[in-house]
Design a protein around this motif. Structure first.
Motif, PDB file in Angstrom:
ATOM      1  N   LYS A 105      -1.002  56.290   5.403  1.00 59.47           N
ATOM      2  CA  LYS A 105       0.744  56.197   5.888  1.00 59.47           C
ATOM      3  C   LYS A 105       2.214  55.535   5.981  1.00 59.47           C
ATOM      4  CE  LYS A 105       3.840  58.649   9.353  1.00 59.47           C
ATOM      5  NZ  LYS A 105       3.609  59.411  10.524  1.00 59.47           N
ATOM      6  N   ILE A 106       1.749  54.568   6.177  1.00 59.51           N
ATOM      7  CA  ILE A 106       2.442  53.167   6.077  1.00 59.51           C
ATOM      8  C   ILE A 106       2.650  52.673   4.260  1.00 59.51           C
ATOM      9  CG2 ILE A 106       3.109  50.728   6.577  1.00 59.51           C
ATOM     10  CD1 ILE A 106       1.774  51.091   9.238  1.00 59.51           C
ATOM     11  N   ARG A 107       1.582  52.958   3.490  1.00 56.63           N
ATOM     12  CA  ARG A 107       1.723  52.479   2.625  1.00 56.63           C
ATOM     13  C   ARG A 107       2.054  53.451   0.783  1.00 56.63           C
ATOM     14  NH1 ARG A 107      -1.365  54.136  -0.635  1.00 56.63           N
ATOM     15  NH2 ARG A 107      -1.551  52.400  -2.252  1.00 56.63           N
ATOM     16  N   GLN A 108       2.292  54.551   1.979  1.00 59.68           N
ATOM     17  CA  GLN A 108       2.609  55.432   0.921  1.00 59.68           C
ATOM     18  C   GLN A 108       3.762  55.176  -0.114  1.00 59.68           C
ATOM     19  OE1 GLN A 108       5.429  57.962   1.040  1.00 59.68           O
ATOM     20  NE2 GLN A 108       4.469  59.191  -0.883  1.00 59.68           N
ATOM     21  N   PRO A 109       4.466  54.590   0.559  1.00 62.69           N
ATOM     22  CA  PRO A 109       6.266  54.553  -0.364  1.00 62.69           C
ATOM     23  C   PRO A 109       5.835  53.811  -1.253  1.00 62.69           C
ATOM     24  CG  PRO A 109       6.049  54.426   2.583  1.00 62.69           C
ATOM     25  CD  PRO A 109       4.667  54.406   1.698  1.00 62.69           C
ATOM     26  N   VAL A 110       4.680  53.536  -1.053  1.00 64.07           N
ATOM     27  CA  VAL A 110       4.075  52.107  -2.762  1.00 64.07           C
ATOM     28  C   VAL A 110       4.064  53.643  -3.552  1.00 64.07           C
ATOM     29  CG1 VAL A 110       1.800  52.781  -2.599  1.00 64.07           C
ATOM     30  CG2 VAL A 110       3.751  50.648  -4.380  1.00 64.07           C
ATOM     31  N   GLU A 111       3.515  54.386  -3.820  1.00 67.98           N
ATOM     32  CA  GLU A 111       3.224  55.811  -3.835  1.00 67.98           C
ATOM     33  C   GLU A 111       4.735  56.827  -4.825  1.00 67.98           C
ATOM     34  OE1 GLU A 111      -0.045  55.902  -5.304  1.00 67.98           O
ATOM     35  OE2 GLU A 111      -1.570  54.941  -4.054  1.00 67.98           O
ATOM     36  N   SER A 112       5.537  56.607  -3.553  1.00 68.63           N
ATOM     37  CA  SER A 112       7.051  56.804  -4.033  1.00 68.63           C
ATOM     38  C   SER A 112       7.304  56.607  -5.030  1.00 68.63           C
ATOM     39  CB  SER A 112       7.317  57.442  -2.870  1.00 68.63           C
ATOM     40  OG  SER A 112       6.672  58.717  -2.419  1.00 68.63           O
ATOM     41  N   PHE A 113       7.597  54.291  -5.247  1.00 61.90           N
ATOM     42  CA  PHE A 113       7.715  54.088  -5.833  1.00 61.90           C
ATOM     43  C   PHE A 113       7.673  54.695  -7.642  1.00 61.90           C
ATOM     44  CE2 PHE A 113       8.635  50.333  -8.387  1.00 61.90           C
ATOM     45  CZ  PHE A 113       9.003  49.829  -8.578  1.00 61.90           C
ATOM     46  N   PHE A 114       6.008  53.839  -7.555  1.00 59.82           N
ATOM     47  CA  PHE A 114       5.370  54.222  -8.658  1.00 59.82           C
ATOM     48  C   PHE A 114       6.237  55.960  -9.362  1.00 59.82           C
ATOM     49  CE2 PHE A 114       1.920  51.288  -8.248  1.00 59.82           C
ATOM     50  CZ  PHE A 114       2.742  50.215  -8.375  1.00 59.82           C
ATOM     51  N   LYS A 115       5.719  56.330  -8.751  1.00 59.96           N
ATOM     52  CA  LYS A 115       6.260  58.299  -8.831  1.00 59.96           C
ATOM     53  C   LYS A 115       7.838  58.388  -9.829  1.00 59.96           C
ATOM     54  CE  LYS A 115       6.776  63.231  -7.689  1.00 59.96           C
ATOM     55  NZ  LYS A 115       7.658  63.252  -8.988  1.00 59.96           N
ATOM     56  N   TRP A 116       8.772  58.004  -8.838  1.00 64.39           N
ATOM     57  CA  TRP A 116      10.335  57.481  -8.915  1.00 64.39           C
ATOM     58  C   TRP A 116      10.397  56.808 -10.659  1.00 64.39           C
ATOM     59  CZ3 TRP A 116      13.044  52.470  -9.681  1.00 64.39           C
ATOM     60  CH2 TRP A 116      14.553  53.063  -9.387  1.00 64.39           C
ATOM     61  N   LEU A 117       9.991  55.552 -10.432  1.00 67.80           N
ATOM     62  CA  LEU A 117       9.316  55.131 -11.681  1.00 67.80           C
ATOM     63  C   LEU A 117       9.004  55.347 -12.511  1.00 67.80           C
ATOM     64  CD1 LEU A 117       9.992  51.673 -12.307  1.00 67.80           C
ATOM     65  CD2 LEU A 117       7.017  51.535 -12.318  1.00 67.80           C
ATOM     66  N   ILE A 118       7.712  55.671 -12.945  1.00 71.82           N
ATOM     67  CA  ILE A 118       7.292  56.854 -14.169  1.00 71.82           C
ATOM     68  C   ILE A 118       8.070  57.705 -13.854  1.00 71.82           C
ATOM     69  CG2 ILE A 118       5.872  58.814 -14.704  1.00 71.82           C
ATOM     70  CD1 ILE A 118       3.772  56.911 -13.082  1.00 71.82           C
ATOM     71  N   ASP A 119       9.281  59.117 -13.533  1.00 72.68           N
ATOM     72  CA  ASP A 119      10.068  59.592 -13.724  1.00 72.68           C
ATOM     73  C   ASP A 119      11.439  59.552 -14.375  1.00 72.68           C
ATOM     74  OD1 ASP A 119       8.388  61.765 -12.287  1.00 72.68           O
ATOM     75  OD2 ASP A 119       9.647  62.230 -10.519  1.00 72.68           O
ATOM     76  N   LYS A 120      11.540  57.906 -14.143  1.00 72.50           N
ATOM     77  CA  LYS A 120      13.490  57.295 -14.492  1.00 72.50           C
ATOM     78  C   LYS A 120      12.784  56.662 -15.338  1.00 72.50           C
ATOM     79  CE  LYS A 120      15.809  58.258 -10.963  1.00 72.50           C
ATOM     80  NZ  LYS A 120      16.330  59.830 -10.698  1.00 72.50           N
ATOM     81  N   THR A 121      11.832  56.574 -15.849  1.00 74.51           N
ATOM     82  CA  THR A 121      11.462  55.362 -17.222  1.00 74.51           C
ATOM     83  C   THR A 121      10.730  55.661 -17.669  1.00 74.51           C
ATOM     84  OG1 THR A 121      10.084  54.041 -16.349  1.00 74.51           O
ATOM     85  CG2 THR A 121      12.280  53.688 -15.899  1.00 74.51           C
ATOM     86  N   ASP A 122       9.185  56.537 -17.664  1.00 75.48           N
ATOM     87  CA  ASP A 122       8.523  57.093 -18.821  1.00 75.48           C
ATOM     88  C   ASP A 122       7.300  55.824 -19.030  1.00 75.48           C
ATOM     89  OD1 ASP A 122       7.041  58.981 -19.073  1.00 75.48           O
ATOM     90  OD2 ASP A 122       7.598  59.007 -21.204  1.00 75.48           O
ATOM     91  N   ILE A 123       7.647  54.856 -18.645  1.00 75.65           N
ATOM     92  CA  ILE A 123       6.929  53.548 -18.217  1.00 75.65           C
ATOM     93  C   ILE A 123       5.425  53.848 -19.091  1.00 75.65           C
ATOM     94  CG2 ILE A 123       6.625  52.225 -16.087  1.00 75.65           C
ATOM     95  CD1 ILE A 123       6.915  50.522 -16.746  1.00 75.65           C
ATOM     96  N   GLN A 124       5.092  54.569 -18.150  1.00 76.41           N
ATOM     97  CA  GLN A 124       2.909  54.816 -18.168  1.00 76.41           C
ATOM     98  C   GLN A 124       2.933  55.468 -19.466  1.00 76.41           C
ATOM     99  OE1 GLN A 124       1.912  57.372 -14.878  1.00 76.41           O
ATOM    100  NE2 GLN A 124       0.449  55.897 -14.881  1.00 76.41           N
ATOM    101  N   ARG A 125       3.973  56.024 -20.415  1.00 78.36           N
ATOM    102  CA  ARG A 125       3.272  56.020 -21.348  1.00 78.36           C
ATOM    103  C   ARG A 125       4.092  55.431 -22.062  1.00 78.36           C
ATOM    104  NH1 ARG A 125       5.174  62.797 -23.161  1.00 78.36           N
ATOM    105  NH2 ARG A 125       6.720  60.980 -23.571  1.00 78.36           N
ATOM    106  N   ALA A 126       2.969  54.798 -23.417  1.00 73.08           N
ATOM    107  CA  ALA A 126       3.011  53.898 -23.916  1.00 73.08           C
ATOM    108  C   ALA A 126       2.113  54.141 -25.300  1.00 73.08           C
ATOM    109  CB  ALA A 126       2.932  52.082 -24.038  1.00 73.08           C
TER     110      ALA A 126
END
Length: 190
Positions: free
Chosen positions: A141-162
């Protein structure tokens, strides 16, 4: 004061940046100096690319703030990637997933006053106690925000698709450009 303790809490995880996925990953040749084939457990698929690793400072009710970002080859295990880092700040609590669960490495980090907290891995043929299960849920539960950060990063930048990238330099520009944009956005709007 809860805020004071949260500044000592950091989260760690990684995410793939995919140049090719599935059956195409075995034939991919792009950016071989830094990329190779690995497995993304979250998506249950093989991919050719890199892993973006993140250590971020936890914040109450906000996205975590990145303090360390680095890339590794796709097949580099998260624990190995962390072991290779020498500039992790001392005096922190570092919350990670089960990939970072290694008793000897945790003891090594303790000497630097880095407390690595991970869910407890179930021993083969045994069950976790109710207390161990509760501890594991709390860490998750404490580490869950890192998953939210990655989701936010993917949503805002589409960094994962290269998949359109054709060179090592192109991959580095892709990652650094998208991360720079995301960090500016995070700084000004979140």
């Amino acid at each position: 004061d809860q805020t004071r303790f949260q500044t000592l809490d950091h989260l760690i995880d990684s995410m793939p940046v995919m140049l090719a996925s599935g059956s195409k990953s075995k034939r991919a040749r792009v950016a071989r100096e830094i990329a190779n084939t690995g497995f993304c457990a979250t998506k249950q698929q093989h991919f050719h690319g890199i892993r973006l690793h993140l250590i971020a400072r936890r914040q109450a009710e906000k996205l975590p703030v990145p303090s360390h970002l680095w890339i590794e080859r796709a097949n580099t295990h998260d624990l190995t990637a962390l072991r290779n880092q020498s500039n992790i700040p001392n005096n922190i609590n570092l919350f990670g997933d089960k990939a970072y669960a290694d008793r000897r490495f945790k003891d090594f980090l303790q000497e630097r006053r880095i407390h690595l907290l991970t869910p407890i891995k179930k021993p083969k043929g045994k069950q976790l106690s109710a207390q161990q299960k509760h501890y594991s849920k709390l860490v998750s539960k404490i580490r869950q925000p890192v998953e939210s950060f990655f989701k936010w990063l993917i949503d805002k930048t589409d960094i994962q698709r290269a998949s359109q990238i054709r060179s090592t330099d192109g991959l580095l520009v892709h990652c650094l450009g998208k991360l720079s944009f995301a960090l500016l956005l995070l700084n000004f709007y979140y």
